[in-house]
Design a protein around this motif. Structure first.
Motif, PDB file in Angstrom:
ATOM      1  N   PHE B 249       0.845  -1.193   0.000  1.00  0.00           N
ATOM      2  CA  PHE B 249       0.000   0.000   0.000  1.00  0.00           C
ATOM      3  C   PHE B 249       0.888   1.253   0.000  1.00  0.00           C
ATOM      4  O   PHE B 249       0.552   2.262  -0.613  1.00  0.00           O
ATOM      5  N   ASN B 264      -7.687  -0.351  -3.666  1.00  0.00           N
ATOM      6  CA  ASN B 264      -7.236  -1.427  -2.788  1.00  0.00           C
ATOM      7  C   ASN B 264      -8.082  -2.671  -3.008  1.00  0.00           C
ATOM      8  O   ASN B 264      -9.310  -2.617  -2.939  1.00  0.00           O
ATOM      9  N   GLY B 266      -6.484  -5.762  -1.676  1.00  0.00           N
ATOM     10  CA  GLY B 266      -5.916  -6.628  -0.644  1.00  0.00           C
ATOM     11  C   GLY B 266      -6.724  -6.662   0.648  1.00  0.00           C
ATOM     12  O   GLY B 266      -7.326  -5.667   1.046  1.00  0.00           O
ATOM     13  N   VAL B 267      -6.718  -7.841   1.269  1.00  0.00           N
ATOM     14  CA  VAL B 267      -7.332  -8.017   2.584  1.00  0.00           C
ATOM     15  C   VAL B 267      -6.275  -7.659   3.621  1.00  0.00           C
ATOM     16  O   VAL B 267      -5.274  -8.361   3.740  1.00  0.00           O
ATOM     17  N   HIS B 268      -6.497  -6.559   4.330  1.00  0.00           N
ATOM     18  CA  HIS B 268      -5.486  -6.083   5.270  1.00  0.00           C
ATOM     19  C   HIS B 268      -5.774  -6.560   6.688  1.00  0.00           C
ATOM     20  O   HIS B 268      -6.910  -6.480   7.151  1.00  0.00           O
ATOM     21  N   GLY B 269      -4.711  -6.994   7.356  1.00  0.00           N
ATOM     22  CA  GLY B 269      -4.855  -7.441   8.734  1.00  0.00           C
ATOM     23  C   GLY B 269      -4.407  -6.376   9.727  1.00  0.00           C
ATOM     24  O   GLY B 269      -4.589  -6.521  10.924  1.00  0.00           O
ATOM     25  N   ALA B 270      -3.846  -5.286   9.230  1.00  0.00           N
ATOM     26  CA  ALA B 270      -3.347  -4.240  10.116  1.00  0.00           C
ATOM     27  C   ALA B 270      -3.529  -2.885   9.448  1.00  0.00           C
ATOM     28  O   ALA B 270      -3.677  -2.800   8.221  1.00  0.00           O
ATOM     29  N   SER B 271      -3.495  -1.845  10.246  1.00  0.00           N
ATOM     30  CA  SER B 271      -3.641  -0.498   9.696  1.00  0.00           C
ATOM     31  C   SER B 271      -2.372  -0.127   8.923  1.00  0.00           C
ATOM     32  O   SER B 271      -1.336  -0.775   9.058  1.00  0.00           O
ATOM     33  N   THR B 288     -11.782   1.204  -1.386  1.00  0.00           N
ATOM     34  CA  THR B 288     -11.748  -0.163  -0.863  1.00  0.00           C
ATOM     35  C   THR B 288     -13.055  -0.823  -1.279  1.00  0.00           C
ATOM     36  O   THR B 288     -14.037  -0.143  -1.582  1.00  0.00           O
ATOM     37  N   ARG B 289     -13.074  -2.133  -1.290  1.00  0.00           N
ATOM     38  CA  ARG B 289     -14.319  -2.808  -1.688  1.00  0.00           C
ATOM     39  C   ARG B 289     -14.251  -4.294  -1.384  1.00  0.00           C
ATOM     40  O   ARG B 289     -13.275  -4.956  -1.733  1.00  0.00           O
ATOM     41  N   LEU B 290     -15.269  -4.755  -0.751  1.00  0.00           N
ATOM     42  CA  LEU B 290     -15.511  -6.188  -0.735  1.00  0.00           C
ATOM     43  C   LEU B 290     -16.308  -6.420  -2.013  1.00  0.00           C
ATOM     44  O   LEU B 290     -17.276  -5.704  -2.279  1.00  0.00           O
TER      45      LEU B 290
ATOM     46  N   LEU C 274      -4.493   4.849   8.700  1.00  0.00           N
ATOM     47  CA  LEU C 274      -5.658   4.447   7.920  1.00  0.00           C
ATOM     48  C   LEU C 274      -6.013   3.018   8.321  1.00  0.00           C
ATOM     49  O   LEU C 274      -5.189   2.106   8.164  1.00  0.00           O
ATOM     50  N   HIS C 275      -7.211   2.849   8.818  1.00  0.00           N
ATOM     51  CA  HIS C 275      -7.590   1.536   9.353  1.00  0.00           C
ATOM     52  C   HIS C 275      -8.101   0.600   8.268  1.00  0.00           C
ATOM     53  O   HIS C 275      -9.259   0.209   8.250  1.00  0.00           O
ATOM     54  N   LEU C 276      -7.167   0.203   7.413  1.00  0.00           N
ATOM     55  CA  LEU C 276      -7.546  -0.708   6.326  1.00  0.00           C
ATOM     56  C   LEU C 276      -7.969  -2.071   6.862  1.00  0.00           C
ATOM     57  O   LEU C 276      -8.699  -2.799   6.184  1.00  0.00           O
ATOM     58  N   GLU C 277      -7.534  -2.410   8.067  1.00  0.00           N
ATOM     59  CA  GLU C 277      -7.931  -3.713   8.616  1.00  0.00           C
ATOM     60  C   GLU C 277      -9.442  -3.745   8.838  1.00  0.00           C
ATOM     61  O   GLU C 277     -10.047  -4.803   8.886  1.00  0.00           O
ATOM     62  N   LEU C 279     -11.475  -1.093   7.107  1.00  0.00           N
ATOM     63  CA  LEU C 279     -12.098  -0.433   5.959  1.00  0.00           C
ATOM     64  C   LEU C 279     -11.950  -1.191   4.634  1.00  0.00           C
ATOM     65  O   LEU C 279     -12.674  -0.909   3.683  1.00  0.00           O
ATOM     66  N   TRP C 280     -11.018  -2.146   4.561  1.00  0.00           N
ATOM     67  CA  TRP C 280     -10.779  -2.814   3.266  1.00  0.00           C
ATOM     68  C   TRP C 280     -12.072  -3.389   2.690  1.00  0.00           C
ATOM     69  O   TRP C 280     -12.235  -3.446   1.461  1.00  0.00           O
ATOM     70  N   SER C 281     -12.978  -3.792   3.527  1.00  0.00           N
ATOM     71  CA  SER C 281     -14.209  -4.453   3.061  1.00  0.00           C
ATOM     72  C   SER C 281     -15.420  -3.538   3.141  1.00  0.00           C
ATOM     73  O   SER C 281     -16.550  -3.994   2.984  1.00  0.00           O
ATOM     74  N   ASN C 283     -16.105  -0.805   1.259  1.00  0.00           N
ATOM     75  CA  ASN C 283     -16.508  -0.151   0.003  1.00  0.00           C
ATOM     76  C   ASN C 283     -16.518   1.370   0.126  1.00  0.00           C
ATOM     77  O   ASN C 283     -17.460   2.042  -0.300  1.00  0.00           O
ATOM     78  N   ILE C 284     -15.473   1.903   0.712  1.00  0.00           N
ATOM     79  CA  ILE C 284     -15.424   3.353   0.880  1.00  0.00           C
ATOM     80  C   ILE C 284     -14.482   4.013  -0.113  1.00  0.00           C
ATOM     81  O   ILE C 284     -13.645   3.365  -0.742  1.00  0.00           O
TER      82      ILE C 284
END
Lengths: 346, 346, 346, 346
Positions: B249, B264, B266-271, B288-290, C274-277, C279-281, C283-284
């Motif tokens: 990222f 984005n 990728g599935v992120h496990g941390a900020s 971001t998007r599921l 950035l809290h991608l952990e 927000l990744w899912s 859809n923002i």
């Protein structure tokens, strides 16, 4: 210098004309190296555009080398190889700033129309900074000429206005140069089906080579029926009109599916019947557009990347001095199997 | 029936499970003919998704034949060949009607997560009418399996969210299956340059075959430098993150040009650290998007038209009964040079 | 002439400076009649923008009368009343033609930054034709000054980038002038709820008068909790960050609903987490933007139509000669209950 | 139960009909509490829609209380207050999933058309989960009735399809209920000028109260001339056709500016002349649409927020038992100064 001059309906001559010089600080004078003939030039020749004055040098496409620039030109210099846009953009007016320079208050389509054009040894280009494009060192000249008008026209008025999306079924009605340009550029958006309709089998053959997934010769009057069969009766997502007559616009109305787009490219000389009694409830969109040529930088990138191969539109080559023969060839495109003709200078 | 069952971190077993039956009128039971393993399944196996209960049958991708439908299912019947979407959509809630079924109030990603999944001989599919797709008679099964998740994910979260446009320069960071899917589908939008960045030369080789115009092995820490050199210091128009860690990222933030998009996947496990001190003025968009899997019909059309060839993502084939071996192969993708693995049943 | 000159961190002086004259043919010299102070000017004063040289005249907003134009200026003449855009646009470069003059190769935000600015009796404006706007005869001067920067910034970076739609729930975090501008212009798009969050009760009171449907004083650290309660736990559709610190950007991340937009306006001096952990899912979409001021014509129309009343942003008035006092007032906005201050000349 | 039954052109009767019952698991039966009459009902009465069979209960708008639901209905229960959409959406077909339920394969506009409608004590609603909307506890009933058809129609076919933007000049041609709905909802997008054209001074007076910034009585045939004068000869950005005859569509073509949108709402019974000989180069967009009613949730939010006040469209009130008188009043709208009439039950 020598130039192709319009002397009223049916009369053109390749003759001596004064070499153009700078008039405004924002002008450039360009020495033409290649130009071409547009369907619109034939319209002028037929007298369809009475605003074009006798004595006018025709042509609004081509490439060349900058000979001289005014004091207000900052992006181009003597010796630069340039692509001339068919649309002259002042870059300052409301329309230019809205991204619609086709309606520029001081420009628009003026070359070979209200001011002298490009079918000449030299041409004066107003607002050079916003009406010329630098040609990359490794670019192919032929391809560049196709970027003056025909490709932006096919792309903007056809594919973009038609909102072609991946998976769409697209019909292009008319397989002349502009229809073929729409066909080529529609492929930027990954349609699933690309149906091309024309009266000329040779052009349909070319369309296949250019990526059509199906072609229909509409001579038998069954084009609508065939398209509906191909689409399980649903009609197409996008219908691109690339002829400019009532009959072809009528086909577009009959084949368009609910929610579809009819993108008109054709130059129409007469009104058409719009079947709102059927279409009012069909959620369709109809667009018209005089090319803005705002996608020229984008198209240039796709050409340089090898994704778009404009060269395939070129069928004939002449020297500028033989421009009269070139007009005859291009004016009898069916007989001559002509698409775009290239005129080189010298 | 036999199924792959999760028994807590690191533990999976292919074992006997009760065959699923209809619970709601809107359910279908599908006999699986092909399934596959997703990177997310590996995450589950590592214990990264604690919400997945012990005893759960994994898997959210695949195709099969409808065995039975509830009284409320109107679009599918016994014997129909169907594609199972990784996203279960009720079709009625606010999110489904906004086109965002990833957040469906009654569905979303539930298969192999909160309900039993597809790595089994049979699976129960809730809301079958809006969560299954009919497979055309002449479709290739392998391609269909790729439409369950990997291709909509690459397309929606990558190419679409990144707003790839003709002529763009696009960088895909990460050349695993999802990055390669983004690479394949980004080509629907005619980018001029497609740069792929990864640590694995084999995957970069594959990326070239899949349409990358340039590849960069980032092992030496010089990926940013190289991308900036390739773009005359301007950066890319679109950067697609397909790994899910801070470092990749971070690369996206460094290579993104003014006005660009970071998509984005990728599935992120941390900020991660967002460099707003630099980016606040750079007119960028981060998404971001599921996956919503709303483009499945569109992708299906492009596959049937031959414009998208998902089969090339498949590197290994197993029988469902050998699913444990398949997990080992897929879990050691680098060593095994694995992309997607197909599991056939029987 | 007299001008407000920057002499390094903490030091400004209203002093004699040479009156500017034309340097390029595309320049205009404008006699200032009104200007104002921007939050960015305070940043400069604090030394946050080290690129601003000692000796620089500050200010990038205001209106005036054209005193003189270069030979290349065609749209303005001596005596014209003009609005000065904070963004100088050459109108010719790639960025200007993409509609992103904030990144203009020869302009962008240069006034009061890399060239002398508007807190002076006269100012030189480069690329006058594309950086000035004609003031309608019946326009209110106060309103016009607000169109130089604060309103386009609130609108473009906030409401437009946030994609505010009818019926949306919008939160504006920060009720300073730029947050209030976002609040005012967000109302162009008919949101159902407009929540404003700040630490200052007076500003929140103003926000209510400006159209906020709810206000939250976040001093107690419960802003997130309150917003989630107001939105039935779903979060907001649009969160507009109008402060520029990690804490407020953090609030935006916590209150954003699935599918929502975070529009950053704030000028950030440090990175954020950035809290991608999480927000990744979700859809923002997160956007940043240096104002392009391309909506100035649109905003001008809404002001002239009475739909936007920028005057309400003005709380204090000074003569230009009292600019030092004005800086003190604006610099102590909380104590002084100051929003925008107007400086008139003479 | 009692219902308003169509018995062929010119013949309607309020008579006994069997009370509807559930047919499909996805049906609901709703006890009507309020309904209204649509211009389309008058078209049916005139015999313009021959597909409407003798014996059909008319009406496609209204609110009521759920009496009974089928086993497949999950979002509504007996006793729920509901808003009935004029568009029945199966939620599953290609068109519903594309957001175009007007063309739903199993629904669309069927109420009071191909199945019995809402001008009755009870009505059967197919696909209840996706064709009804819950009414908030504190909602005003009158406003809710206006959300069944007239407001989504004005908004979707008019304001949205016309792409009204802040600062735009918009002309609405026709000040009947649908034109006024377009007028009200166009204001969601902050146009600078809203010109309304009609033949009836009373309606124009109403238009002014509803937000028109200028009104034109076109009886003298000078509407085009007047609009062009109001727009300095440039024409309007958006022209909304809300009548459905050739003359008004013709006005739209004459007043549309370059780059403008003509949004057709009117139900046309005959084809019109499209002046492509003029418009081909004017970069215009023409849209048609049968309302999809996909904006009902959005409109509901704006009503609940007080931004849209639909009640003002209501001029007359009757009991359902007096529906024949109501038809007479509504059918003589000019004489009666009628806009929408409300029918309450009991």
């Amino acid at each position: 210098m020598k130039a192709l001059v319009y002397h009223g309906p049916g009369k053109i001559q390749f003759e001596d004309m004064p070499r153009p010089s700078l008039r405004e600080a924002t002008d450039a004078v360009v020495r033409m190296t290649m130009t071409t003939i547009c369907g619109t030039d034939l319209h002028i020749l037929k007298g369809d555009l009475p605003a074009v004055a006798t004595g006018r040098i025709l042509g609004h496409e081509g490439i060349g080398v900058v000979e001289e620039v005014g004091a207000g030109v900052s992006r181009f210099h003597q010796g630069d190889r340039v692509l001339i846009s068919c649309i002259t953009a002042c870059g300052k007016c409301e329309y230019c700033r809205r991204g619609m320079p086709s309606h520029c208050e001081a420009g628009g389509w003026i070359l070979g129309n209200t001011i002298d054009g490009t079918q000449a040894e030299f041409v004066r280009i107003p607002f050079a900074d916003t009406s010329l494009y630098a040609i990359p060192a490794d670019a192919d000249d032929d391809a560049m000429v196709m970027l003056s008008d025909i490709l932006p026209t096919g792309y903007e008025c056809g594919a973009l206005n038609g909102s072609v999306k991946p998976g769409d079924t697209v019909a292009v009605v008319g397989a002349g140069p502009v229809g073929l340009s729409a066909l080529l550029t529609a492929q930027f958006h990954a349609p699933a089906k690309l149906i091309v309709i024309d009266l000329d089998d040779h052009r349909l053959e070319v369309a296949k080579q250019f990526g059509a997934t199906a072609v229909i010769n509409s001579t038998d009057g069954k084009a609508v029926e065939k398209v509906m069969a191909m689409t399980s009766g649903k009609g197409v997502d996008v219908a691109i009109e690339a002829v400019g007559v009532a009959a072809t616009f009528g086909i577009c109305q009959e084949i368009i599916g609910a929610g579809g787009h009819i993108a008109n490219i054709g130059v129409h000389g007469a009104s058409v019947t719009l079947h709102l009694e059927k279409l009012w409830s069909q959620n369709i969109t109809i667009t018209t557009r005089l090319v803005d040529a705002v996608t020229t930088p984008l198209l240039l990138k796709t050409v340089m990347a090898g994704r778009l191969k404009p060269k395939q539109l070129i069928t004939h080559r002449f020297r500028l001095k033989d421009v009269i023969v070139a007009y005859d060839t291009f004016g009898n495109a069916g007989r001559e199997r002509a698409l775009k003709v290239i005129l080189t200078n010298p």
